[in-house]
Design a protein around this motif. Structure first.
Motif, PDB file in Angstrom:
ATOM      1  N   TYR B  33       0.830  -1.200   0.000  1.00 31.12           N
ATOM      2  CA  TYR B  33       0.000   0.000   0.000  1.00 31.12           C
ATOM      3  C   TYR B  33       0.870   1.257   0.000  1.00 31.12           C
ATOM      4  O   TYR B  33       2.000   1.245   0.491  1.00 31.12           O
ATOM      5  CB  TYR B  33      -0.856   0.061   1.282  1.00 31.12           C
ATOM      6  CG  TYR B  33      -1.573  -1.205   1.655  1.00 31.12           C
ATOM      7  CD1 TYR B  33      -0.906  -2.250   2.289  1.00 31.12           C
ATOM      8  CD2 TYR B  33      -2.931  -1.353   1.384  1.00 31.12           C
ATOM      9  CE1 TYR B  33      -1.557  -3.415   2.639  1.00 31.12           C
ATOM     10  CE2 TYR B  33      -3.598  -2.516   1.739  1.00 31.12           C
ATOM     11  CZ  TYR B  33      -2.902  -3.543   2.367  1.00 31.12           C
ATOM     12  OH  TYR B  33      -3.566  -4.702   2.713  1.00 31.12           O
ATOM     13  N   TYR B  35       0.187   5.167   1.509  1.00 32.02           N
ATOM     14  CA  TYR B  35      -0.655   6.101   2.239  1.00 32.02           C
ATOM     15  C   TYR B  35       0.012   7.467   2.216  1.00 32.02           C
ATOM     16  O   TYR B  35       1.241   7.577   2.188  1.00 32.02           O
ATOM     17  CB  TYR B  35      -0.815   5.679   3.705  1.00 32.02           C
ATOM     18  CG  TYR B  35      -1.669   4.468   3.934  1.00 32.02           C
ATOM     19  CD1 TYR B  35      -1.133   3.183   3.866  1.00 32.02           C
ATOM     20  CD2 TYR B  35      -3.029   4.594   4.227  1.00 32.02           C
ATOM     21  CE1 TYR B  35      -1.925   2.065   4.077  1.00 32.02           C
ATOM     22  CE2 TYR B  35      -3.828   3.478   4.445  1.00 32.02           C
ATOM     23  CZ  TYR B  35      -3.259   2.220   4.376  1.00 32.02           C
ATOM     24  OH  TYR B  35      -4.048   1.115   4.587  1.00 32.02           O
ATOM     25  N   PHE B  90       3.755   6.969   3.265  1.00 30.14           N
ATOM     26  CA  PHE B  90       4.051   5.707   3.931  1.00 30.14           C
ATOM     27  C   PHE B  90       3.720   4.535   3.020  1.00 30.14           C
ATOM     28  O   PHE B  90       2.648   4.474   2.416  1.00 30.14           O
ATOM     29  CB  PHE B  90       3.208   5.544   5.208  1.00 30.14           C
ATOM     30  CG  PHE B  90       3.684   6.372   6.356  1.00 30.14           C
ATOM     31  CD1 PHE B  90       3.108   7.600   6.622  1.00 30.14           C
ATOM     32  CD2 PHE B  90       4.703   5.918   7.181  1.00 30.14           C
ATOM     33  CE1 PHE B  90       3.540   8.378   7.686  1.00 30.14           C
ATOM     34  CE2 PHE B  90       5.146   6.685   8.253  1.00 30.14           C
ATOM     35  CZ  PHE B  90       4.555   7.914   8.488  1.00 30.14           C
ATOM     36  N   SER B  94       0.860  -6.217   3.924  1.00 26.42           N
ATOM     37  CA  SER B  94       0.127  -7.189   4.733  1.00 26.42           C
ATOM     38  C   SER B  94       0.062  -8.500   3.959  1.00 26.42           C
ATOM     39  O   SER B  94       0.299  -8.546   2.755  1.00 26.42           O
ATOM     40  CB  SER B  94      -1.284  -6.683   5.057  1.00 26.42           C
ATOM     41  OG  SER B  94      -2.078  -6.598   3.892  1.00 26.42           O
ATOM     42  N   GLN B  95      -0.300  -9.540   4.686  1.00 26.05           N
ATOM     43  CA  GLN B  95      -0.434 -10.839   4.041  1.00 26.05           C
ATOM     44  C   GLN B  95      -1.678 -10.847   3.174  1.00 26.05           C
ATOM     45  O   GLN B  95      -2.607 -10.068   3.401  1.00 26.05           O
ATOM     46  CB  GLN B  95      -0.518 -11.936   5.108  1.00 26.05           C
ATOM     47  CG  GLN B  95      -0.450 -13.341   4.552  1.00 26.05           C
ATOM     48  CD  GLN B  95       0.785 -13.591   3.718  1.00 26.05           C
ATOM     49  OE1 GLN B  95       0.943 -13.078   2.605  1.00 26.05           O
ATOM     50  NE2 GLN B  95       1.712 -14.359   4.251  1.00 26.05           N
ATOM     51  N   ASP B  96      -1.732 -11.720   2.187  1.00 28.10           N
ATOM     52  CA  ASP B  96      -2.845 -11.657   1.252  1.00 28.10           C
ATOM     53  C   ASP B  96      -4.123 -12.197   1.862  1.00 28.10           C
ATOM     54  O   ASP B  96      -4.143 -12.828   2.895  1.00 28.10           O
ATOM     55  CB  ASP B  96      -2.507 -12.365  -0.062  1.00 28.10           C
ATOM     56  CG  ASP B  96      -2.498 -13.888   0.081  1.00 28.10           C
ATOM     57  OD1 ASP B  96      -2.243 -14.545  -0.929  1.00 28.10           O
ATOM     58  OD2 ASP B  96      -2.726 -14.392   1.188  1.00 28.10           O
ATOM     59  N   ARG B  97      -5.208 -11.915   1.186  1.00 25.22           N
ATOM     60  CA  ARG B  97      -6.544 -12.228   1.693  1.00 25.22           C
ATOM     61  C   ARG B  97      -6.764 -13.713   1.826  1.00 25.22           C
ATOM     62  O   ARG B  97      -7.601 -14.138   2.595  1.00 25.22           O
ATOM     63  CB  ARG B  97      -7.585 -11.615   0.779  1.00 25.22           C
ATOM     64  CG  ARG B  97      -7.461 -12.051  -0.676  1.00 25.22           C
ATOM     65  CD  ARG B  97      -8.200 -11.120  -1.591  1.00 25.22           C
ATOM     66  NE  ARG B  97      -9.630 -11.161  -1.413  1.00 25.22           N
ATOM     67  CZ  ARG B  97     -10.429 -12.028  -2.009  1.00 25.22           C
ATOM     68  NH1 ARG B  97      -9.928 -12.914  -2.814  1.00 25.22           N
ATOM     69  NH2 ARG B  97     -11.726 -12.012  -1.793  1.00 25.22           N
ATOM     70  N   ALA B 101      -6.309 -14.721   8.876  1.00 26.45           N
ATOM     71  CA  ALA B 101      -6.181 -13.597   9.812  1.00 26.45           C
ATOM     72  C   ALA B 101      -4.765 -13.060   9.893  1.00 26.45           C
ATOM     73  O   ALA B 101      -4.140 -13.085  10.927  1.00 26.45           O
ATOM     74  CB  ALA B 101      -6.674 -14.019  11.190  1.00 26.45           C
ATOM     75  N   GLU B 103      -4.098  -9.888   8.452  1.00 24.16           N
ATOM     76  CA  GLU B 103      -4.396  -8.667   7.724  1.00 24.16           C
ATOM     77  C   GLU B 103      -3.784  -7.430   8.356  1.00 24.16           C
ATOM     78  O   GLU B 103      -4.020  -6.330   7.899  1.00 24.16           O
ATOM     79  CB  GLU B 103      -5.911  -8.498   7.633  1.00 24.16           C
ATOM     80  CG  GLU B 103      -6.597  -8.339   8.987  1.00 24.16           C
ATOM     81  CD  GLU B 103      -6.495  -9.576   9.840  1.00 24.16           C
ATOM     82  OE1 GLU B 103      -6.822 -10.659   9.348  1.00 24.16           O
ATOM     83  OE2 GLU B 103      -6.053  -9.463  10.992  1.00 24.16           O
ATOM     84  N   THR B 104      -2.995  -7.596   9.386  1.00 23.66           N
ATOM     85  CA  THR B 104      -2.342  -6.447  10.000  1.00 23.66           C
ATOM     86  C   THR B 104      -1.359  -5.841   9.013  1.00 23.66           C
ATOM     87  O   THR B 104      -0.587  -6.544   8.370  1.00 23.66           O
ATOM     88  CB  THR B 104      -1.607  -6.870  11.273  1.00 23.66           C
ATOM     89  OG1 THR B 104      -2.563  -7.358  12.214  1.00 23.66           O
ATOM     90  CG2 THR B 104      -0.843  -5.700  11.870  1.00 23.66           C
ATOM     91  N   GLN B 105      -1.406  -4.530   8.892  1.00 26.43           N
ATOM     92  CA  GLN B 105      -0.495  -3.838   7.990  1.00 26.43           C
ATOM     93  C   GLN B 105       0.718  -3.333   8.757  1.00 26.43           C
ATOM     94  O   GLN B 105       0.584  -2.744   9.827  1.00 26.43           O
ATOM     95  CB  GLN B 105      -1.223  -2.678   7.306  1.00 26.43           C
ATOM     96  CG  GLN B 105      -2.310  -3.176   6.357  1.00 26.43           C
ATOM     97  CD  GLN B 105      -3.008  -2.092   5.603  1.00 26.43           C
ATOM     98  OE1 GLN B 105      -2.471  -0.994   5.424  1.00 26.43           O
ATOM     99  NE2 GLN B 105      -4.202  -2.375   5.133  1.00 26.43           N
ATOM    100  N   TYR B 106       1.867  -3.549   8.161  1.00 22.01           N
ATOM    101  CA  TYR B 106       3.124  -3.101   8.740  1.00 22.01           C
ATOM    102  C   TYR B 106       3.665  -1.974   7.874  1.00 22.01           C
ATOM    103  O   TYR B 106       3.719  -2.093   6.654  1.00 22.01           O
ATOM    104  CB  TYR B 106       4.117  -4.258   8.825  1.00 22.01           C
ATOM    105  CG  TYR B 106       3.631  -5.333   9.759  1.00 22.01           C
ATOM    106  CD1 TYR B 106       2.858  -6.388   9.289  1.00 22.01           C
ATOM    107  CD2 TYR B 106       3.911  -5.270  11.117  1.00 22.01           C
ATOM    108  CE1 TYR B 106       2.372  -7.364  10.152  1.00 22.01           C
ATOM    109  CE2 TYR B 106       3.439  -6.246  11.989  1.00 22.01           C
ATOM    110  CZ  TYR B 106       2.670  -7.284  11.497  1.00 22.01           C
ATOM    111  OH  TYR B 106       2.187  -8.229  12.352  1.00 22.01           O
ATOM    112  N   PHE B 107       4.064  -0.904   8.541  1.00 19.41           N
ATOM    113  CA  PHE B 107       4.419   0.316   7.833  1.00 19.41           C
ATOM    114  C   PHE B 107       5.926   0.514   7.727  1.00 19.41           C
ATOM    115  O   PHE B 107       6.691   0.126   8.618  1.00 19.41           O
ATOM    116  CB  PHE B 107       3.817   1.528   8.557  1.00 19.41           C
ATOM    117  CG  PHE B 107       2.346   1.693   8.324  1.00 19.41           C
ATOM    118  CD1 PHE B 107       1.428   0.891   8.984  1.00 19.41           C
ATOM    119  CD2 PHE B 107       1.877   2.635   7.428  1.00 19.41           C
ATOM    120  CE1 PHE B 107       0.066   1.019   8.763  1.00 19.41           C
ATOM    121  CE2 PHE B 107       0.522   2.787   7.195  1.00 19.41           C
ATOM    122  CZ  PHE B 107      -0.393   1.976   7.866  1.00 19.41           C
ATOM    123  N   GLY B 108       6.313   1.158   6.642  1.00 20.40           N
ATOM    124  CA  GLY B 108       7.676   1.624   6.506  1.00 20.40           C
ATOM    125  C   GLY B 108       7.889   2.890   7.319  1.00 20.40           C
ATOM    126  O   GLY B 108       6.949   3.405   7.929  1.00 20.40           O
TER     127      GLY B 108
END
Lengths: 118, 116
Positions: B33, B35, B90, B94-97, B101, B103-108
């Protein structure tokens, strides 16, 4: 469309005390995920805690816990024994359940700036 | 090891220039992603890619063009930079659908872009 509201732009708490940050959201979905992220002055976005809407039990992570009220669409974060390192912007975020492409995005609130008073 | 990395961390440029921001994740995630965080700290999704395919485009001006050469990389190219593009960008993953479970997003760490 989902919306997330954080009504407290700023909060402060004495070191070692407890503080609660508020978050409400609006959605027509029954299953979803909620998150609290912390952004310290370093700018890094750090996951604090997550909650699955289908779980009734409130999530806890050490000194951090949530009060999830699904019917009220409320998701507050409680920080116990506040420490100086907890000073940061805190963002509440919503993510739809994995059912369609496009649900993966996070919808953020406007953030709450937390100050810790020594 | 850095999970999600972005380069550069700071970017100062003149209006009208073209610039790129790179993002790489070593988490084995399939979804990435971009942002944008504006001057008031508001974070908003711009794009999302799953396995190199665009799945979210949140009415971002077409001066912004994401490119995903492989699922570990998602770069953001911006043409004809404008003053209003100044923000922190940013990258996240996240892991794919299909994986349930995760789905947590980890940010740079974010890239602070300043357009003069």
């Amino acid at each position: 469309a989902q919306t997330v509201t954080q009504s407290q732009p700023e909060m402060s708490v004495q070191e070692a005390e407890t503080v609660t940050l508020s978050c409400t959201y609006d959605t027509s979905e029954s299953d979803y995920y909620l998150f609290w992220y912390k952004q310290p002055p370093s700018r890094q976005m750090i996951l604090v805690i997550r909650q699955e809407a289908y779980k009734q039990q409130n999530a806890t992570e050490n000194r951090f816990s949530v009060n999830f009220q699904k019917a009220a669409k409320s998701f507050s974060l409680k920080i116990s024994d506040s420490q100086l390192g907890d000073a940061a912007m805190y963002f509440c975020a919503y993510r739809g359940f994995i059912s369609n492409f496009g649900n993966e995005k996070l919808t953020f609130g406007t953030g709450t700036r937390l100050t810790i008073i020594p | 090891d850095t999970a999600v990395s972005q380069t550069p961390k700071y970017l100062v440029t003149q209006m009208g220039n073209d610039k790129s921001i790179k993002c790489e994740q070593n988490l084995g995630h399939d979804t990435m992603y971009w942002y944008k965080q504006d001057s008031k700290k508001f974070l908003k999704i711009m794009f999302s890619y799953n396995n190199k395919e665009l799945i979210i485009n949140e009415t971002v001006p077409n001066r912004f063009s994401p490119k995903s050469p492989d699922k570990a990389h998602l770069n953001l190219h911006i043409n004809s930079l404008e003053l209003g593009d100044s923000a922190v960008y940013f990258c996240a993953s996240s892991q794919d659908r299909a994986s349930g479970a995760k789905e947590t997003q980890y940010f740079g760490p974010g890239t602070r872009l300043l357009v003069l």
